[in-house]
Write a protein that holds these residues in place. Structure first.
Motif, PDB file in Angstrom:
ATOM      1  N   TYR A  66      57.297  18.165  71.045  1.00  0.00           N
ATOM      2  CA  TYR A  66      57.317  17.817  72.467  1.00  0.00           C
ATOM      3  C   TYR A  66      56.485  16.560  72.735  1.00  0.00           C
ATOM      4  N   ASN A  67      55.330  16.455  72.088  1.00  0.00           N
ATOM      5  CA  ASN A  67      54.448  15.315  72.331  1.00  0.00           C
ATOM      6  C   ASN A  67      54.926  14.045  71.630  1.00  0.00           C
ATOM      7  N   GLN A  68      55.424  14.177  70.410  1.00  0.00           N
ATOM      8  CA  GLN A  68      55.800  12.995  69.637  1.00  0.00           C
ATOM      9  C   GLN A  68      57.183  12.458  70.015  1.00  0.00           C
ATOM     10  N   LYS A  69      58.080  13.366  70.387  1.00  0.00           N
ATOM     11  CA  LYS A  69      59.434  12.979  70.805  1.00  0.00           C
ATOM     12  C   LYS A  69      60.110  12.042  69.802  1.00  0.00           C
ATOM     13  N   LEU A  70      60.093  12.480  68.549  1.00  0.00           N
ATOM     14  CA  LEU A  70      60.788  11.727  67.517  1.00  0.00           C
ATOM     15  C   LEU A  70      62.297  11.893  67.690  1.00  0.00           C
ATOM     16  N   GLU A  71      63.063  11.133  66.916  1.00  0.00           N
ATOM     17  CA  GLU A  71      64.515  11.191  67.013  1.00  0.00           C
ATOM     18  C   GLU A  71      65.015  12.619  66.770  1.00  0.00           C
ATOM     19  N   TYR A  72      65.912  13.079  67.624  1.00  0.00           N
ATOM     20  CA  TYR A  72      66.513  14.418  67.547  1.00  0.00           C
ATOM     21  C   TYR A  72      65.489  15.547  67.757  1.00  0.00           C
ATOM     22  N   HIS A  73      64.426  15.246  68.471  1.00  0.00           N
ATOM     23  CA  HIS A  73      63.411  16.286  68.679  1.00  0.00           C
ATOM     24  C   HIS A  73      63.953  17.460  69.481  1.00  0.00           C
ATOM     25  N   GLU A  74      64.923  17.224  70.364  1.00  0.00           N
ATOM     26  CA  GLU A  74      65.466  18.319  71.159  1.00  0.00           C
ATOM     27  C   GLU A  74      66.183  19.333  70.273  1.00  0.00           C
ATOM     28  N   GLN A  75      66.928  18.852  69.282  1.00  0.00           N
ATOM     29  CA  GLN A  75      67.605  19.764  68.360  1.00  0.00           C
ATOM     30  C   GLN A  75      66.596  20.564  67.543  1.00  0.00           C
ATOM     31  N   VAL A  76      65.532  19.900  67.121  1.00  0.00           N
ATOM     32  CA  VAL A  76      64.497  20.588  66.342  1.00  0.00           C
ATOM     33  C   VAL A  76      63.823  21.664  67.201  1.00  0.00           C
ATOM     34  N   THR A 103      60.356  22.550  87.333  1.00  0.00           N
ATOM     35  CA  THR A 103      60.935  21.212  87.233  1.00  0.00           C
ATOM     36  C   THR A 103      60.438  20.590  85.933  1.00  0.00           C
ATOM     37  N   TYR A 104      61.297  19.874  85.265  1.00  0.00           N
ATOM     38  CA  TYR A 104      60.955  19.277  83.976  1.00  0.00           C
ATOM     39  C   TYR A 104      61.029  17.753  84.090  1.00  0.00           C
ATOM     40  N   HIS A 105      60.359  17.080  83.159  1.00  0.00           N
ATOM     41  CA  HIS A 105      60.311  15.624  83.194  1.00  0.00           C
ATOM     42  C   HIS A 105      61.616  14.987  82.737  1.00  0.00           C
ATOM     43  N   SER A 106      62.516  15.791  82.174  1.00  0.00           N
ATOM     44  CA  SER A 106      63.804  15.274  81.736  1.00  0.00           C
ATOM     45  C   SER A 106      64.857  16.351  81.983  1.00  0.00           C
ATOM     46  N   THR A 107      66.078  16.085  81.561  1.00  0.00           N
ATOM     47  CA  THR A 107      67.151  17.067  81.720  1.00  0.00           C
ATOM     48  C   THR A 107      67.044  18.184  80.697  1.00  0.00           C
ATOM     49  N   PHE A 108      66.139  18.039  79.729  1.00  0.00           N
ATOM     50  CA  PHE A 108      65.928  19.062  78.704  1.00  0.00           C
ATOM     51  C   PHE A 108      64.916  20.073  79.242  1.00  0.00           C
ATOM     52  N   PRO A 109      65.333  21.325  79.496  1.00  0.00           N
ATOM     53  CA  PRO A 109      64.467  22.297  80.190  1.00  0.00           C
ATOM     54  C   PRO A 109      63.432  22.941  79.281  1.00  0.00           C
ATOM     55  N   PHE A 110      62.454  22.155  78.884  1.00  0.00           N
ATOM     56  CA  PHE A 110      61.413  22.618  77.962  1.00  0.00           C
ATOM     57  C   PHE A 110      60.135  21.838  78.243  1.00  0.00           C
ATOM     58  N   THR A 111      59.013  22.541  78.222  1.00  0.00           N
ATOM     59  CA  THR A 111      57.738  21.844  78.387  1.00  0.00           C
ATOM     60  C   THR A 111      56.631  22.625  77.691  1.00  0.00           C
ATOM     61  N   VAL A 112      55.585  21.925  77.319  1.00  0.00           N
ATOM     62  CA  VAL A 112      54.387  22.531  76.742  1.00  0.00           C
ATOM     63  C   VAL A 112      53.200  22.088  77.584  1.00  0.00           C
ATOM     64  N   ILE A 113      52.383  23.043  78.010  1.00  0.00           N
ATOM     65  CA  ILE A 113      51.235  22.740  78.862  1.00  0.00           C
ATOM     66  C   ILE A 113      49.976  23.311  78.222  1.00  0.00           C
ATOM     67  N   GLY A 163      66.034  24.666  67.490  1.00  0.00           N
ATOM     68  CA  GLY A 163      66.002  25.431  66.247  1.00  0.00           C
ATOM     69  C   GLY A 163      64.742  26.272  66.124  1.00  0.00           C
ATOM     70  N   LEU A 164      63.599  25.696  66.478  1.00  0.00           N
ATOM     71  CA  LEU A 164      62.329  26.426  66.419  1.00  0.00           C
ATOM     72  C   LEU A 164      62.314  27.591  67.418  1.00  0.00           C
ATOM     73  N   LEU A 165      62.889  27.380  68.603  1.00  0.00           N
ATOM     74  CA  LEU A 165      62.942  28.450  69.601  1.00  0.00           C
ATOM     75  C   LEU A 165      63.825  29.601  69.130  1.00  0.00           C
ATOM     76  N   HIS A 166      64.929  29.269  68.456  1.00  0.00           N
ATOM     77  CA  HIS A 166      65.786  30.317  67.899  1.00  0.00           C
ATOM     78  C   HIS A 166      65.037  31.112  66.829  1.00  0.00           C
ATOM     79  N   GLU A 167      64.292  30.429  65.983  1.00  0.00           N
ATOM     80  CA  GLU A 167      63.521  31.135  64.953  1.00  0.00           C
ATOM     81  C   GLU A 167      62.462  32.017  65.588  1.00  0.00           C
ATOM     82  N   TRP A 168      61.765  31.468  66.586  1.00  0.00           N
ATOM     83  CA  TRP A 168      60.728  32.247  67.275  1.00  0.00           C
ATOM     84  C   TRP A 168      61.308  33.509  67.894  1.00  0.00           C
ATOM     85  N   SER A 169      62.419  33.378  68.635  1.00  0.00           N
ATOM     86  CA  SER A 169      62.996  34.534  69.306  1.00  0.00           C
ATOM     87  C   SER A 169      63.532  35.545  68.298  1.00  0.00           C
ATOM     88  N   GLY A 170      64.101  35.058  67.191  1.00  0.00           N
ATOM     89  CA  GLY A 170      64.581  35.966  66.160  1.00  0.00           C
ATOM     90  C   GLY A 170      63.464  36.772  65.530  1.00  0.00           C
TER      91      GLY A 170
END
Length: 277
Positions: free
Chosen positions: A134-144, A9-19, A147-154
């Motif tokens: 994830y912590n700062q949640k600046l504008e458009y952080h979900e898009q960023v 379960t996530y704190h928002s509709t965006f399925p991403f978290t850092v613990i 993008g970082l996850l795509h780079e990591w997986s690539g």
């Protein structure tokens, strides 16, 4: 309780978290989301499917969708970061990767060549950037983050050894994973009853000898130890959240007498049940 199958379960509709976690202990379980583990300090024992490693600072592990994994910090101390997200964020809603699998889910920081050093440094940098976004949640952080996850997986798919999935050869591995998932579910639902090793082996349709080795190879502990941990964890929650007597809690969680309950509880939690009250 569902310790065997964690529905994230996530704190928002965006399925991403850092613990961030210190000295984590977590029983064998699985979930559909991807889980990246990075060790900042110390060391930790971790198992993924049938592989086990002692991860040290700078090492990384990747739990793909459905992987059975656990954390064991009983003999060590560590600080780790877990990046957990639904694989749909990188275009793989059915799991990651689709047509290949990692030769090993563990990545030890043992770089020699300059290219390996750059690769490891960039992976570490991406994880730090993911945590910052994830912590700062600046504008458009979900898009960023996407993008970082795509780079990591690539980068992982480009540089980490991969095995092509052969449906015939992979059939036994997948079958074993499903059997183990079924056994963990069986224990989670029936832990309050007097279920024996023979009962669990029968559930898996295996001999006692083979099942005992099979279970330990995937969970990192014996059948009895795993069942005791489930019972004690549930008892701890009841001790902290209810006014039930210690005897009633012991019986409700599958222990036959208070003496055994006190002994096993202290062995696992390093304190007695009465110390929680």
């Amino acid at each position: 309780m569902k310790a065997f199958h964690e529905n994230r379960t996530y704190h928002s509709t965006f399925p991403f978290t850092v613990i961030m976690s210190n000295d984590i202990d977590f029983l064998a379980h699985w979930h559909n989301d991807l889980e990246i583990v990075y060790v900042f300090e110390g060391s930790i024992r971790m198992g993924i499917n049938s592989e086990t490693r002692i991860l040290k600072a700078g090492d990384m592990a990747i739990c793909s969708s459905g992987d059975i994994h656990y954390y064991d910090s009983k003999d060590s101390s560590s600080k780790i970061m877990m990046v957990i997200f639904n694989p749909s964020l990188i275009g793989f809603p059915g799991g990651w990767p689709l047509n290949v699998r990692l030769t090993s889910p563990f990545m030890e920081k043992r770089a020699i060549r300059e290219e390996e050093v750059r690769f490891n440094n960039r992976l570490s940098q991406i994880l730090q950037e993911l945590m910052d976004e994830y912590n700062q949640k600046l504008e458009y952080h979900e898009q960023v983050i996407i993008g970082l996850l795509h780079e990591w997986s690539g980068l992982i798919l480009r540089h980490v050894p991969l095995d092509k999935i052969n449906p015939q050869k992979d059939k036994r591995r997948i079958t074993n994973m499903k059997i183990m998932q079924g056994v963990l579910e069986y224990l989670d639902v029936n832990y309050m009853h007097p279920i024996t090793l023979a009962d669990a082996a029968r559930q898996a349709n295996m001999s006692l000898f083979y099942f005992s080795r099979f279970f330990k190879s995937l969970s990192g502990m014996s059948y009895i130890a795993y069942l005791s941990n489930i019972r004690v964890n549930q008892a701890e929650q009841l001790l902290l959240t209810t006014d039930k007597s210690i005897l009633d809690i012991a019986l409700e969680c599958g222990f036959t007498n208070i003496r055994t309950f006190n002994r096993v509880f202290k062995q696992i939690k390093q304190r007695t049940p009465s110390e929680l009250r």
